[in-house]
Design a protein around this motif. Structure first.
Motif, PDB file in Angstrom:
ATOM      1  N   VAL A  79       0.873  -1.160   0.000  1.00  0.00           N
ATOM      2  CA  VAL A  79       0.000   0.000   0.000  1.00  0.00           C
ATOM      3  C   VAL A  79       0.912   1.213   0.000  1.00  0.00           C
ATOM      4  O   VAL A  79       1.933   1.231   0.673  1.00  0.00           O
ATOM      5  CB  VAL A  79      -0.856  -0.011   1.273  1.00  0.00           C
ATOM      6  CG1 VAL A  79      -1.794   1.188   1.286  1.00  0.00           C
ATOM      7  CG2 VAL A  79      -1.639  -1.306   1.365  1.00  0.00           C
ATOM      8  N   THR A  80       0.570   2.209  -0.774  1.00  0.00           N
ATOM      9  CA  THR A  80       1.390   3.403  -0.801  1.00  0.00           C
ATOM     10  C   THR A  80       0.526   4.607  -0.451  1.00  0.00           C
ATOM     11  O   THR A  80      -0.698   4.494  -0.351  1.00  0.00           O
ATOM     12  CB  THR A  80       2.005   3.628  -2.190  1.00  0.00           C
ATOM     13  OG1 THR A  80       0.943   3.948  -3.082  1.00  0.00           O
ATOM     14  CG2 THR A  80       2.721   2.398  -2.679  1.00  0.00           C
ATOM     15  N   ASP A  81       1.162   5.750  -0.301  1.00  0.00           N
ATOM     16  CA  ASP A  81       0.373   6.926   0.055  1.00  0.00           C
ATOM     17  C   ASP A  81      -0.592   7.309  -1.059  1.00  0.00           C
ATOM     18  O   ASP A  81      -1.495   8.095  -0.857  1.00  0.00           O
ATOM     19  CB  ASP A  81       1.275   8.099   0.450  1.00  0.00           C
ATOM     20  CG  ASP A  81       2.235   8.478  -0.660  1.00  0.00           C
ATOM     21  OD1 ASP A  81       2.419   7.660  -1.598  1.00  0.00           O
ATOM     22  OD2 ASP A  81       2.804   9.571  -0.587  1.00  0.00           O
ATOM     23  N   PHE A 124      10.295   0.600  -6.408  1.00  0.00           N
ATOM     24  CA  PHE A 124       9.245   1.545  -6.054  1.00  0.00           C
ATOM     25  C   PHE A 124       9.681   2.487  -4.946  1.00  0.00           C
ATOM     26  O   PHE A 124       8.906   2.892  -4.100  1.00  0.00           O
ATOM     27  CB  PHE A 124       7.967   0.811  -5.635  1.00  0.00           C
ATOM     28  CG  PHE A 124       7.485  -0.145  -6.674  1.00  0.00           C
ATOM     29  CD1 PHE A 124       7.119   0.319  -7.927  1.00  0.00           C
ATOM     30  CD2 PHE A 124       7.438  -1.508  -6.423  1.00  0.00           C
ATOM     31  CE1 PHE A 124       6.693  -0.564  -8.901  1.00  0.00           C
ATOM     32  CE2 PHE A 124       7.014  -2.381  -7.392  1.00  0.00           C
ATOM     33  CZ  PHE A 124       6.643  -1.914  -8.629  1.00  0.00           C
ATOM     34  N   LEU A 139       7.852   5.733  -4.348  1.00  0.00           N
ATOM     35  CA  LEU A 139       6.563   5.824  -3.664  1.00  0.00           C
ATOM     36  C   LEU A 139       6.775   5.856  -2.143  1.00  0.00           C
ATOM     37  O   LEU A 139       7.740   5.314  -1.626  1.00  0.00           O
ATOM     38  CB  LEU A 139       5.697   4.612  -4.019  1.00  0.00           C
ATOM     39  CG  LEU A 139       5.255   4.520  -5.478  1.00  0.00           C
ATOM     40  CD1 LEU A 139       4.584   3.182  -5.720  1.00  0.00           C
ATOM     41  CD2 LEU A 139       4.316   5.664  -5.811  1.00  0.00           C
ATOM     42  N   PHE A 140       5.850   6.488  -1.486  1.00  0.00           N
ATOM     43  CA  PHE A 140       5.793   6.498  -0.024  1.00  0.00           C
ATOM     44  C   PHE A 140       5.045   5.240   0.359  1.00  0.00           C
ATOM     45  O   PHE A 140       3.823   5.203   0.279  1.00  0.00           O
ATOM     46  CB  PHE A 140       4.930   7.695   0.387  1.00  0.00           C
ATOM     47  CG  PHE A 140       5.537   8.575   1.407  1.00  0.00           C
ATOM     48  CD1 PHE A 140       6.079   8.050   2.568  1.00  0.00           C
ATOM     49  CD2 PHE A 140       5.543   9.963   1.223  1.00  0.00           C
ATOM     50  CE1 PHE A 140       6.616   8.901   3.520  1.00  0.00           C
ATOM     51  CE2 PHE A 140       6.078  10.799   2.171  1.00  0.00           C
ATOM     52  CZ  PHE A 140       6.622  10.259   3.321  1.00  0.00           C
ATOM     53  N   SER A 141       5.724   4.187   0.719  1.00  0.00           N
ATOM     54  CA  SER A 141       4.938   2.979   0.943  1.00  0.00           C
ATOM     55  C   SER A 141       4.538   2.854   2.405  1.00  0.00           C
ATOM     56  O   SER A 141       5.270   3.244   3.303  1.00  0.00           O
ATOM     57  CB  SER A 141       5.684   1.743   0.464  1.00  0.00           C
ATOM     58  OG  SER A 141       6.846   1.602   1.189  1.00  0.00           O
ATOM     59  N   ILE A 142       3.370   2.311   2.588  1.00  0.00           N
ATOM     60  CA  ILE A 142       2.810   2.157   3.929  1.00  0.00           C
ATOM     61  C   ILE A 142       3.226   0.793   4.450  1.00  0.00           C
ATOM     62  O   ILE A 142       2.924  -0.229   3.838  1.00  0.00           O
ATOM     63  CB  ILE A 142       1.265   2.254   3.878  1.00  0.00           C
ATOM     64  CG1 ILE A 142       0.829   3.560   3.214  1.00  0.00           C
ATOM     65  CG2 ILE A 142       0.669   2.123   5.275  1.00  0.00           C
ATOM     66  CD1 ILE A 142       1.241   4.812   3.929  1.00  0.00           C
ATOM     67  N   ALA A 147       1.570   3.007   8.468  1.00  0.00           N
ATOM     68  CA  ALA A 147       2.345   4.246   8.453  1.00  0.00           C
ATOM     69  C   ALA A 147       3.558   4.022   7.580  1.00  0.00           C
ATOM     70  O   ALA A 147       4.041   2.896   7.454  1.00  0.00           O
ATOM     71  CB  ALA A 147       2.780   4.640   9.857  1.00  0.00           C
ATOM     72  N   PRO A 148       4.060   5.069   6.958  1.00  0.00           N
ATOM     73  CA  PRO A 148       5.312   4.913   6.220  1.00  0.00           C
ATOM     74  C   PRO A 148       6.459   4.755   7.209  1.00  0.00           C
ATOM     75  O   PRO A 148       6.477   5.420   8.251  1.00  0.00           O
ATOM     76  CB  PRO A 148       5.441   6.210   5.420  1.00  0.00           C
ATOM     77  CG  PRO A 148       4.540   7.190   6.083  1.00  0.00           C
ATOM     78  CD  PRO A 148       3.521   6.443   6.866  1.00  0.00           C
ATOM     79  N   THR A 149       7.361   3.871   6.909  1.00  0.00           N
ATOM     80  CA  THR A 149       8.536   3.734   7.773  1.00  0.00           C
ATOM     81  C   THR A 149       9.795   4.161   7.020  1.00  0.00           C
ATOM     82  O   THR A 149      10.893   3.987   7.506  1.00  0.00           O
ATOM     83  CB  THR A 149       8.683   2.282   8.269  1.00  0.00           C
ATOM     84  OG1 THR A 149       8.532   1.394   7.178  1.00  0.00           O
ATOM     85  CG2 THR A 149       7.618   1.970   9.296  1.00  0.00           C
ATOM     86  N   LEU A 159      11.061   7.441   4.253  1.00  0.00           N
ATOM     87  CA  LEU A 159      10.741   8.587   3.409  1.00  0.00           C
ATOM     88  C   LEU A 159      10.888   8.173   1.954  1.00  0.00           C
ATOM     89  O   LEU A 159      11.701   7.313   1.617  1.00  0.00           O
ATOM     90  CB  LEU A 159      11.692   9.753   3.723  1.00  0.00           C
ATOM     91  CG  LEU A 159      11.616  10.347   5.129  1.00  0.00           C
ATOM     92  CD1 LEU A 159      12.679  11.419   5.313  1.00  0.00           C
ATOM     93  CD2 LEU A 159      10.244  10.929   5.414  1.00  0.00           C
ATOM     94  N   THR A 165      10.479   8.093  10.905  1.00  0.00           N
ATOM     95  CA  THR A 165      10.675   6.875  10.127  1.00  0.00           C
ATOM     96  C   THR A 165      12.046   6.331  10.467  1.00  0.00           C
ATOM     97  O   THR A 165      12.905   7.071  10.954  1.00  0.00           O
ATOM     98  CB  THR A 165      10.629   7.147   8.613  1.00  0.00           C
ATOM     99  OG1 THR A 165      11.709   8.020   8.279  1.00  0.00           O
ATOM    100  CG2 THR A 165       9.313   7.772   8.208  1.00  0.00           C
TER     101      THR A 165
END
Lengths: 475, 1019
Positions: A14-16, B648, B651-654, B673-675, B677, B729
């Motif tokens: 899942v991404t932002d 990837f 991308l800001f991955s969750i 949450a993203p861990t 940046l 993060t």
């Protein structure tokens, strides 16, 4: 054809781009902020290392030699900036702050269930305050971030004065009190309530020296939360009575999911504090966090908290054997019993017992300290004392601190009561720092404490990567 | 028609064409089919048939050139008789091969303008190795090969570094097997290929040569070509060898008595009681257990390879089957491998041919816990005190007991043998090609292939009631609970990759002088990966170890992963131009697109150009008696490395693995949450390389040398930039932050010391020498960051101005001798006389983490190999020396070996020379439990010189004479004996100076010494 052939998107993450949309996403974003509470950066490692072992109630224990070297460093006030407890507390707290900041940034603009939206924001304010409260007490001035950074420049900022940090904490808690519900049911039990936020605000005011504010907030909790003291002190530390009638906020744990990690979903203390090698906990017991004789001997006769808190020689184990007169790492045969659960699982070392962060008894003690030896201040203190001796809580007793005590002595009495009431609840180092005992007690002086030890060093790894940080003096 | 201005001396058109015919044979009289026969200076040519016969028409007085892979090229002037020529070609012991594989094509060695090294099957075959890359060690200039451990089957991996390091991350070359570029990853790629199947290995080193492989070529390209059938000659070969292996060095460890003395002393010094009663009387303990004897053993190695090759002009084949088996020199480890290969070529008609390569491999590797890992078997054996017995009186294994032994680690023999861990790999690598030649010189080729890798890892930890130990009161000892509960793990993964390539090649000689080759091509390759894993516990029996025989309700973990497809889309072209055999020019371009990166940032352009001048073909050198060959080459290119970018990253991955329990029953709720940046600017790493090369031949090529100088700049290396936790993060962010350079020299030299006919002594010496210097020039926005760490803390750190992999720690400066010494020195917490004095580098009067600095690095000053081959009559002797000079090893084993001074571990006898009072020692610290001074911290104290010179292989062979062969109708029988790692000269004090590319010895599985005997039989 190249572009189409190469068009890929993550199939497994899942991404932002697809998160922060739904009510569930909001809840998950908040859950992430809670999760750090249970990990090594907070209650599973760092806070007992600092709060208990770093204070005068206990010593490292364990296997001797280099075993638990990082706890020994805190125990002996010889704390290098590379100490992992110091690093974990810093990191865990800031990760918690960061996740709360994401909630506070993203959730307000999401179109979701308004009740959840409001609650989520309240929880995030509460958690940010909680994490910053630990940071500012442990490290002094710390970087103050109120929104998620997107560049290194926003990360590598200078430390803000402690007063600014406290101002944010108070503001966050004030907002949290407005936003949070008074209680939860079902699967939401364990989330922060309005009364958790109020109770924390009382403690923050107390730490700031705002006695009147502390007393006001504590009394608000006592009056409004619907919480009451357990008749039996020990009921605060049982799995069956978790999140119970005295509880304001607890770290939630479950057992049997993780092995050999401080970062699982269960608490490691059952194993770590279990009498070393006695086999009454799943992996035999590591015997850390050993109560100091000076602390144990300080219990008043008849104080029922002693049996709940301490393993002593001769204490019966569940299997019928008894605690020996001495054990490896514990020459006097003492061990910490408060978080003992036993063999919750055949070989998984973590336990499900929650750890209280705030409970009503502390509100009485904050009220007492805030009000001084007034009638209501005395009554608040004595309620806690009566319960400790197994007496009716609301009836005057022979164990009461009598009226007429000087303000100074009364304050000492409250501090002493906190020491025994809240022993091994990760609070003692913070209390000693707050009251000044950290630098003045015979115990810490004998251990060679130095004046700069009132704050921890900034972790070396952080200094290495963050140009905004400067080390605390002395380290 | 000749141009009007043609010089009068050119009489070509006036000369008559005459028919020419003859037969080409080897020295032993066997016919040589497939030999290329070309009329010099023309495109007129033919090749020999199955019986070695050829015929063509050539101008009178012209010269014929005979060439064939593995044989010396011969030029024969046509004068007099033109029929019935009898040509004998000699096997070429000098040039490794005439034809060099350069990626999507081949070139004659003389036409190569890049830096390319080749290693032939002959050199590979002399070494008993499971992974063919190990056989490259010391064989090719500029190629540094380091074994990451001596685990059987090469399972620990082999680090191949072409021209040093280009990156802080992946430095492994791209491997291309029969035209199929293997997936990136790992350093044990090639142990699925039988060395017996390999014909040649060509190593493209400089960027002008590797640019044809574009974004994946930054670390060089290793092209492996397997054996194919040749028309006319059918042979069946059986190669068998068997041998024994043993560890060549044991460390001097404390015996039981010595251990007790040290341990007691350390406790007394720390004011701690002696808790283990039997230690009170050290003399009574004697020698105790030799734990090295307990874990090391003599072990078997064997290899059986059967192959058949042959065919006709129309269809040719090479099929083989190989079985390789190797037991480890540490108990509990063994390896076996079966490989099958079938390569075929079919000439359907004049314009169409197709062919295939199929290889199937099954390998199975019983592993012991962590090669080269702390708490691995090697380090555990160093830890266990000799006072602890291997067996109990009743004959069963003894488990150390916390209470009675004050030692709680597992018996390493139990850990190695009872835990059943097995890795199996099945791999199918197949390519199929079709080639159409519609007009002479134009070849259209389609190549498709796949590589299927199926891996399984199964581990089972049994329940062993016999290992339970009871306390005096009857309860079970804590530390014997390890085998209370049986548990099994099963992991299964599948990694297929697919390839489609289309190329068009056009070859033409214009106007007798302009030789041009065009190549245009397209390639698409995609890679998948998936795995599932499960873990169960509480098995009721030990004999059924599969996952489904465990109780299902105990399935604590079942996990899996399916990666998105990684894709590469590429377009490439190359032009080679050769003028008059003197001036050579080559230009390459590749456009590569990778789906790992943000759309819009996916494509990159990778050019390469090179030129050569064959000076010895110029009139002023032609016929020179001294200089028989001189060629100058120069090239420049740009290539990439996407491996350190992750996927990837833009991308800001969750992070989905965040959980927290809520509710009365502790219901796990997910968090998100993203861990890390995000970084949408991330690109692949590139490097730009310039190469200048010289090829020399002296005295009719009796002495040959190749020297290459290179300069490689890596301007945008990816550094995992650690982010302060203040960010909220914790994962490092990959950024193209760093830059580095890498300069070096590769030299290979061959001397035909004695050249004889088949009867006399023939002695050839090859020498390769490689040296490079690498520096991380800048970290850009990044901060210095830590690499490999250990129990003692960080060891490797990346910083500006340092070589990759440099070690970072305190500087040890002898021992404090007196209290005054301690007082005079900067404040060093916990220090007392007998402790290591660390330098106060920043001069602040305190010894803190800020006093760490760079204390060494694993990069050698140079590496070398010296190979001597002597043949006399039927005998052949090969002596191969190989070494590395100037590299440093961080000997983390000594963390264990000297922990004897500070705690409960055993140690080396070095600690017997410990400090016991002023002046007693300035090198080995005092014994004190708990190590209050942290003498064990990462410091220069543990640095050692890792230089070595090794007699890598020594082989003596004997070919039975033809008279004997005739009687048993064999073509060839060769018997041989080989010793590997027979002699190692080194100052390093660990088991083996080959500790892997990191240079940090965390208990590396030592290289075995191997003695074997073998036979090659050809029918």
């Amino acid at each position: 054809c190249g572009k189409d052939f190469l068009a890929e998107s993550p199939t497994d993450q899942v991404t932002d781009a697809n998160f922060y949309k739904t009510t569930t996403d909001a809840i998950q974003a908040v859950n992430a902020a809670y999760s750090e509470l249970g990990k090594g950066g907070q209650y599973n490692y760092a806070l007992w290392g600092l709060g208990d072992i770093g204070a005068d109630i206990s010593t490292t224990g364990g296997g001797g030699g280099g075993d638990g070297i990082e706890q020994q460093q805190l125990d002996n006030y010889n704390i290098p900036s590379t100490n992992p407890i110091v690093a974990r507390l810093w990191g865990g707290s800031f990760i918690g702050v960061g996740r709360a900041n994401i909630v506070l940034q993203k959730v307000p603009t999401m179109t979701i269930d308004p009740a959840i939206q409001k609650r989520s924001l309240g929880e995030a304010h509460f958690l940010r305050a909680k994490y910053y409260f630990d940071l500012v007490r442990a490290y002094g001035d710390v970087p103050l971030l109120t929104k998620p950074p997107v560049s290194l420049a926003e990360v590598n900022v200078a430390r803000s004065p402690a007063a600014d940090v406290y101002a944010l904490i108070v503001k966050d808690l004030t907002e949290a009190i407005d936003l949070l519900p008074a209680s939860y049911s079902g699967e939401d039990i364990g989330r922060a309530t309005k009364w958790a936020a109020t109770g924390l605000l009382a403690k923050v005011y107390l730490t700031q020296g705002n006695l009147a504010g502390a007393a006001t907030q504590a009394k608000a909790v006592i009056a409004g939360s619907g919480k009451s003291l357990w008749a039996d002190y020990g009921d605060n530390f049982k799995v069956a009575t978790e999140n119970g009638k005295e509880s304001l906020f607890e770290v939630q744990y479950i057992a049997g999911r993780n092995q050999y990690t401080f970062d699982g979903l269960g608490f490691v203390g059952n194993e770590f504090f279990g009498p070393r090698g006695q086999g009454i906990v799943p992996q035999g017991g590591y015997g850390f966090n050993v109560p100091e004789p000076g602390f144990v001997n300080g219990y008043e006769a008849g104080d029922k908290r002693r049996q709940v808190t301490i393993w002593e020689p001769g204490d019966k184990y569940p299997d019928g054997r008894v605690q020996p007169a001495s054990l490896p790492g514990s020459p006097n045969g003492y061990n910490c019993k408060k978080w003992f659960v036993g063999k919750v699982n055949t070989n998984i070392w973590d336990s499900e017992l929650n750890i209280p962060v705030l409970r009503l008894a502390e509100m009485y003690l904050i009220q007492a300290e805030g009000e001084g030896p007034t009638a209501s201040g005395l009554e608040a203190l004595n309620k806690v004392r009566r319960r400790a001796f197994g007496l009716p809580i609301d009836a005057a007793s022979t164990r009461d601190i009598a009226a007429g005590i000087s303000a100074a002595d009364f304050k000492k009495a409250v501090w002493r009561e906190r020491k025994y009431e809240l022993a091994f609840e990760n609070d003692r180092w913070f209390d000693m720092k707050r009251t000044g005992e950290l630098l003045t007690s015979d115990y810490t002086k004998a251990k060679g404490i130095k004046s700069f030890n009132v704050v921890l060093p900034i972790p070396q790894d952080e200094l290495d990567v963050n140009t905004g940080l400067k080390q605390n003096p002395g380290y | 028609p000749a141009p009007a201005a043609a010089p009068a001396t050119m009489h070509a058109t006036l000369l008559a064409d005459v028919p020419v015919s003859g037969r080409v044979v080897q020295e032993n009289g066997q016919p040589l089919p497939g030999v290329t026969v070309i009329v010099k200076g023309t495109t007129i040519g033919a090749s020999t048939d199955a019986n070695g016969n050829f015929s063509l028409t050539a101008p009178e007085n012209s010269t014929l050139i005979f060439s064939y892979v593995g044989f010396t090229r011969r030029e024969v002037p046509l004068s007099g008789a033109t029929a019935g020529l009898s040509i004998t070609l000699q096997e070429d012991a000098r040039a490794l091969s005439e034809v060099v594989v350069v990626g999507y094509g081949t070139q004659e060695r003389g036409s190569v303008t890049g830096a390319v090294s080749s290693v032939s099957s002959r050199e590979i075959a002399t070494q008993p190795v499971a992974d063919v890359t190990q056989a490259l060690q010391g064989r090719a200039a500029g190629v540094t090969v380091t074994s990451n451990g001596g685990a059987p089957g090469g399972a620990a991996g082999t680090s191949v570094r072409i021209r040093g390091l280009t990156s802080a991350g992946n430095n492994s070359p791209l491997y291309v097997v029969d035209g199929f570029p293997l997936p990136d990853g790992g350093e044990n790629q090639l142990n699925a290929i039988s060395p017996n199947d390999i014909e040649t290995i060509d190593i493209l080193k400089d960027a002008s040569a590797t640019a044809i492989y574009g974004v994946r070529a930054a670390n060089g390209v290793v092209i492996i070509t397997t054996k194919r059938g040749k028309a006319g000659v059918s042979t069946i070969n059986l190669d068998v060898y068997r041998g024994v292996q043993s560890v060549w060095r044991k460390l001097e460890l404390l015996n039981a008595e010595e251990y007790a003395v040290i341990n007691n002393e350390s406790r007394v010094a720390a004011g701690q009681p002696i808790v283990v009663d039997r230690l009170r009387n050290p003399q009574a303990l004697g020698e105790g257990t030799d734990w090295q004897d307990a874990i090391f053993r003599r072990a078997a190695i064997q290899n059986y390879a059967l192959s058949a090759t042959g065919g006709s002009e129309k269809a040719r084949f090479a099929v083989s089957g190989t079985y390789f088996q190797q037991d480890g020199t540490i108990v509990g480890s063994n390896f076996e491998r079966f490989t099958l290969r079938a390569n075929g070529d079919v000439q359907v008609n004049r314009i169409l041919k197709f062919g295939n390569s199929i290889s199937l491999t099954h390998l199975s590797d019983r592993q012991i816990t962590t090669n080269n890992g702390e708490y691995g078997t090697v380090q555990q054996a160093l830890r266990v005190p000799a006072i602890i017995p291997l067996y109990r009186p009743d004959g069963y294994f003894y488990e150390p007991r916390g209470a009675q032994d004050n030692f709680i680690e597992e018996n390493p023999v139990v850990a190695a043998t009872l835990n059943n861990q097995r890795f199996t790999r099945n791999r199918a690598l197949t390519t199929l090609f079709a080639e159409l030649e519609p007009v002479k010189g134009l070849r259209l080729r389609t190549n498709v292939g796949f590589d299927f890798i199926f891996d399984n890892f199964n581990a089972f930890r049994p329940t062993v009631p016999e290992l339970r130990v009871n306390n005096p009161d009857g309860s079970q000892d804590t530390y014997s609970t390890r085998y209370n509960l049986a548990g099994g793990t099963a992991t299964s993964s599948y990694a297929p990759s697919y390839l489609i390539e289309n190329t068009a090649t056009y070859d033409r000689l214009f106007a007798d002088k302009h030789q041009v080759t065009f190549l245009l091509g397209q390639s698409a390759q995609w890679f998948n990966f998936s795995n599932v894993e499960a873990y169960r516990t509480g098995y009721l029996r030990n004999d059924l170890q599969v996952i489904n025989s465990g109780p299902i309700n105990t399935q604590l973990a079942n996990a899996g992963r399916i990666d998105p497809t990684a894709k590469l889309a590429s377009y490439f072209g190359r032009v080679n131009y050769e003028f008059g055999g003197k001036y050579l020019f080559s230009a390459t371009a590749r456009l590569d697109g990778s789906g790992r990166f943000e759309p819009g940032n996916q494509f990159g352009f990778f050019p390469g150009v090179s030129a050569g001048w064959r000076v010895s073909e110029e009139d002023f050198l032609k016929g020179n008696n001294v200089i028989s060959n001189l060629k100058v080459r120069a090239g420049y290119g740009k290539v990439g490395n996407p491996n350190n970018a992750g996927r990837f990253a833009y991308l800001f991955s969750i992070n989905p693995d965040i959980q927290y329990p809520f509710g009365p029953n502790g219901t796990i709720q997910n968090g998100g949450a993203p861990t890390r940046l995000s970084n949408n600017e991330l690109r692949w790493e590139t490097n730009n390389q310039t190469n200048l090369g010289f090829d020399f031949g002296f005295l009719d090529n009796r002495f040959e040398a190749t020297v290459d100088l290179y300069n490689r700049n890596s301007p945008n290396l990816i550094a995992p930039v650690p982010v302060s936790l203040v960010s909220g993060t914790y994962e490092r962010v990959n950024r193209n932050a760093a830059s580095a350079y890498n300069r070096g020299i590769d030299v290979s030299f061959t001397s035909h010391n004695l050249q004889g006919s088949s009867r006399a002594v023939d002695w050839t010496t090859n020498l390769v020498f490689s040296a490079y210097k690498t520096r991380l020039e800048s970290l850009g926005v990044g901060q210095p960051y830590n690499g490999l760490g250990s129990l003692a803390g960080v060891i490797v750190r990346y910083d500006k101005g340092q070589a990759f992999g440099s070690y970072y720690g305190y500087v040890a400066d002898g021992l404090f001798q007196t209290p005054e010494d301690v007082q005079k020195h900067a404040t060093q917490n916990g220090a007392a006389p007998g402790d290591i004095r660390f330098k106060d580098l920043n001069g602040d009067g305190l010894i803190t983490a800020l006093d760490r600095t760079f204390i060494g690095n694993p990069n050698p000053d140079f590496t070398y190999g010296i190979n001597n081959t002597v043949t006399w009559k039927g005998f052949d002797l090969n002596v191969f020396l190989q070494g590395s000079q100037g590299n440093q090893i961080y000997n983390q084993n000594r963390y264990i070996l000297e922990s004897a001074l500070y705690g409960n571990s055993s140690g080396s006898t070095r600690v017997l020379g410990r400090w016991t009072g002023p002046g007693t020692s300035n090198t080995v610290p005092r014994a004190i439990a708990g190590d209050p001074n942290t003498n064990l911290r990462v410091s220069s104290y543990y640095m050692e010189d890792g230089s070595y010179l090794r007699l890598k292989t020594l082989t003596l062979g004997y070919k039975l004479p033809a008279a004997v062969l005739g009687r048993i109708s064999a073509k060839q029988i060769r018997l041989y004996v080989t010793g590997q790692n027979l002699v190692t000269l080194t100052k390093y004090t660990g088991f083996d100076p080959e500790v892997g590319a990191s240079g940090v010895d965390l208990g590396v599985y030592p290289q075995p010494r191997v003695l074997l005997a073998g036979v090659n039989i050809g029918f």
